[in-house]
Design a protein around this motif. Sequence first.
Motif, mmCIF file in Angstrom:
data_model
loop_
_atom_site.group_PDB
_atom_site.id
_atom_site.type_symbol
_atom_site.label_atom_id
_atom_site.label_comp_id
_atom_site.label_asym_id
_atom_site.label_seq_id
_atom_site.Cartn_x
_atom_site.Cartn_y
_atom_site.Cartn_z
ATOM 1 N N THR A 48 19.168 -8.832 10.480
ATOM 2 C CA THR A 48 18.268 -7.676 10.457
ATOM 3 C C THR A 48 18.765 -6.575 9.508
ATOM 4 O O THR A 48 18.015 -5.661 9.172
ATOM 5 C CB THR A 48 18.095 -7.117 11.881
ATOM 6 O OG1 THR A 48 19.408 -6.999 12.479
ATOM 7 C CG2 THR A 48 17.247 -8.040 12.740
ATOM 8 N N ALA A 49 20.021 -6.661 9.099
ATOM 9 C CA ALA A 49 20.579 -5.784 8.063
ATOM 10 C C ALA A 49 21.871 -6.449 7.605
ATOM 11 O O ALA A 49 22.350 -7.392 8.257
ATOM 12 C CB ALA A 49 20.876 -4.391 8.612
ATOM 13 N N ASP A 50 22.431 -5.974 6.513
ATOM 14 C CA ASP A 50 23.721 -6.514 6.078
ATOM 15 C C ASP A 50 24.749 -6.226 7.178
ATOM 16 O O ASP A 50 25.000 -5.057 7.502
ATOM 17 C CB ASP A 50 24.132 -5.820 4.760
ATOM 18 C CG ASP A 50 25.441 -6.371 4.207
ATOM 19 O OD1 ASP A 50 26.166 -7.074 4.935
ATOM 20 O OD2 ASP A 50 25.730 -6.075 3.038
ATOM 21 N N GLN A 68 21.368 -8.520 13.867
ATOM 22 C CA GLN A 68 21.170 -9.809 14.553
ATOM 23 C C GLN A 68 20.574 -10.835 13.591
ATOM 24 O O GLN A 68 19.896 -10.469 12.638
ATOM 25 C CB GLN A 68 20.193 -9.618 15.714
ATOM 26 C CG GLN A 68 20.622 -8.569 16.724
ATOM 27 C CD GLN A 68 19.452 -7.699 17.146
ATOM 28 O OE1 GLN A 68 18.326 -8.169 17.258
ATOM 29 N NE2 GLN A 68 19.727 -6.427 17.373
ATOM 30 N N VAL A 69 20.804 -12.089 13.937
ATOM 31 C CA VAL A 69 20.268 -13.159 13.090
ATOM 32 C C VAL A 69 18.756 -13.240 13.273
ATOM 33 O O VAL A 69 18.245 -13.130 14.389
ATOM 34 C CB VAL A 69 20.890 -14.517 13.467
ATOM 35 C CG1 VAL A 69 20.277 -15.640 12.631
ATOM 36 C CG2 VAL A 69 22.385 -14.482 13.285
ATOM 37 N N ALA A 73 13.627 -6.757 8.868
ATOM 38 C CA ALA A 73 14.962 -6.385 8.393
ATOM 39 C C ALA A 73 14.903 -5.112 7.560
ATOM 40 O O ALA A 73 13.858 -4.731 7.039
ATOM 41 C CB ALA A 73 15.539 -7.517 7.549
ATOM 42 N N ILE A 74 16.088 -4.498 7.450
ATOM 43 C CA ILE A 74 16.251 -3.315 6.599
ATOM 44 C C ILE A 74 17.250 -3.716 5.514
ATOM 45 O O ILE A 74 18.290 -4.289 5.813
ATOM 46 C CB ILE A 74 16.893 -2.132 7.383
ATOM 47 C CG1 ILE A 74 16.376 -2.025 8.817
ATOM 48 C CG2 ILE A 74 16.787 -0.838 6.601
ATOM 49 C CD1 ILE A 74 14.992 -1.551 8.980
ATOM 50 N N HIS A 114 17.833 0.897 11.217
ATOM 51 C CA HIS A 114 18.144 -0.246 12.076
ATOM 52 C C HIS A 114 18.122 0.193 13.532
ATOM 53 O O HIS A 114 17.561 -0.484 14.403
ATOM 54 C CB HIS A 114 19.498 -0.857 11.684
ATOM 55 C CG HIS A 114 19.716 -2.217 12.249
ATOM 56 N ND1 HIS A 114 20.299 -2.432 13.476
ATOM 57 C CD2 HIS A 114 19.373 -3.441 11.779
ATOM 58 C CE1 HIS A 114 20.332 -3.739 13.717
ATOM 59 N NE2 HIS A 114 19.773 -4.375 12.714
ATOM 60 N N GLY A 115 18.732 1.360 13.803
ATOM 61 C CA GLY A 115 18.725 1.889 15.167
ATOM 62 C C GLY A 115 17.301 2.130 15.660
ATOM 63 O O GLY A 115 16.976 1.907 16.828
ATOM 64 N N MET A 116 16.434 2.568 14.762
ATOM 65 C CA MET A 116 15.042 2.873 15.116
ATOM 66 C C MET A 116 14.254 1.590 15.426
ATOM 67 O O MET A 116 13.546 1.507 16.421
ATOM 68 C CB MET A 116 14.409 3.623 13.937
ATOM 69 C CG MET A 116 12.927 3.759 13.961
ATOM 70 S SD MET A 116 12.379 5.027 15.105
ATOM 71 C CE MET A 116 12.587 6.513 14.132
ATOM 72 N N PHE A 117 14.402 0.579 14.592
ATOM 73 C CA PHE A 117 13.558 -0.620 14.752
ATOM 74 C C PHE A 117 14.208 -1.719 15.585
ATOM 75 O O PHE A 117 13.528 -2.662 16.007
ATOM 76 C CB PHE A 117 13.147 -1.157 13.378
ATOM 77 C CG PHE A 117 12.142 -0.263 12.715
ATOM 78 C CD1 PHE A 117 10.826 -0.232 13.165
ATOM 79 C CD2 PHE A 117 12.516 0.593 11.685
ATOM 80 C CE1 PHE A 117 9.898 0.616 12.582
ATOM 81 C CE2 PHE A 117 11.594 1.447 11.103
ATOM 82 C CZ PHE A 117 10.286 1.458 11.550
#
Length: 497
Positions: A250-252, A260-261, A323-324, A457-460
């Motif tokens: 979901t992000a680097d 997460q994967v 993902a971001i 990432h925290g938001m979504f």
Amino acid sequence: MSGLQRESRFERGDDVVVMKFGGTSVEDAAAIRRLISIVKSRLSSQAMVVVSALAGVTNQLLEAGQAAAAGHLGSALATVRNIYVRHEQLADELVDGAPHVALDRELRSEFQELESLLHGLEESRQLDLRAQDRLLGFGERLSSKLVTATLCEAQVRATHVDAQNCIVTDARHGQASPVWEATNQRLQDALSPLLESGNVPVVGGFISSTCDGVPTTLGRGGSDFSATIVGAALGASSVEIWTDVDGIMTADPKVCPEAQVIRQMSFDEAAELAHFGAKVLHPATLAPAMRENIPVYVLNSRRPEGEGTEIVARTRTSNAVSAITAKRKVAAVEIQSPQGVDAEVLSAVHAAFDQHACPVDIMAASLGRVWLLVGSTAPLPGIANDLQGVAEVRWENHKALVCIVGENIRRQPDVASRVFAAVSDMAVRVVCQGASDRTISFLVEESKVDESVRRLHGMFFPQAEPVRDWGGISSAFCQAGCADSSSSPPQGHGGAT
Ligand code: ADP
Ligand code: ASP
Ligand code: MG
């Protein structure tokens, strides 16, 4: 490639599996042993291997080339000597007897060629992109020979195939594009007899050559692209990208340890993610797979039992955001024309960027100006010069493009407002939504990129760590198609930045 060509070689269902191993998946003896066991686990299919240079080698070759061109031949030769010793040590550890003697001879001859290339660079005092391609290609030439011998030692019938004889490209050194028909034909001619006779072909990723045989490369990280080029030519049933993370996340995970994967993604989503900076895939990787509808799997060579990420034409996910990601080191170019930005100005701008082989990432236009994002400022002085009298060109570097990617973004209008809420106190510019159905992207200062990614990432993905440190910076942004009018003007002018 025409379906006819493929029919003459492989029917779909022949079950060809292309496995690409990145640098960390061949970094040392333990990694190469893991590669062997992964390849062995695929031998019920027609398996083939695409391999990157050993981790770090491409950068070392680049350093050596730069040192030689700057006149520091001693340091360049020492760097290359280290690369040689590393490969020889692995050969000693992994391969025995007559195959070891043959491998040793091959490695030696590659290194002699490499050393004479460095001598040439010292004499010419120049490392242009053409010479750089030749130089960097040694990493994959060496690793592919080492891996072939190691597989043979482990009783796998592996055969080395020179990618520089098979993947034909244009002459855009540093970032070449395949000439598809010639490439497909040569790959089929070289690989299909081997696969049909139960051999495992091994090719170096990243490397290619022009139709005249001049070495080229597919751009940094290009071995992923090599894998799908090969997969598409063979009508493979799958392409596996073996790397050092559990899949596309979901992000680097280096920026967001709580990432997460993602189990499944669409080709389009994954292509957007790669385009907008997710290093896990070279940006061009998915195009050949998409064209031939070949599923791509991203898997962890350190944890081969994991499910990884499956990339296919359509996904089942209902998540708005997948993902971001972020693309670093971009420069924002502002083009302003006193007469307004009309079709004539746009066409002159396009011609100038094309002439200087400067790829453009994103564009927003208003009556008086156009914003472009580019990955390198090097061609900008030349472009500014070409556009003199037509438009004024200014730029700022040290920017990053943050991008939110998701198959369902277009169906959920609240995503945009949540994005802006998450970064409302940051200096955000050139927001682009709607150009692609699957992305919302915006520009930030490079120093703010990790914080932006973590906040989003925290938001979504709220199960992740709580959002931290909301800073206190004023916001100034514009929507797609509307050039920024409220934020501070670019500081660069002409060659100033
Ligand atoms: P390889 O050498 O196997 O080609 P790369 O270093 O090119 O591997 O790509 C893998 C790296 O990509 C990971 O270690 C990770 O830090 C980075 N990465 C960036 N974005 C993502 C993402 N969304 N998901 C997974 N990895 C990512
Ligand atoms: N070795 C090349 C690089 O480091 C290609 C790759 O690893 O995909 O860019
Ligand atoms: Mg890579």
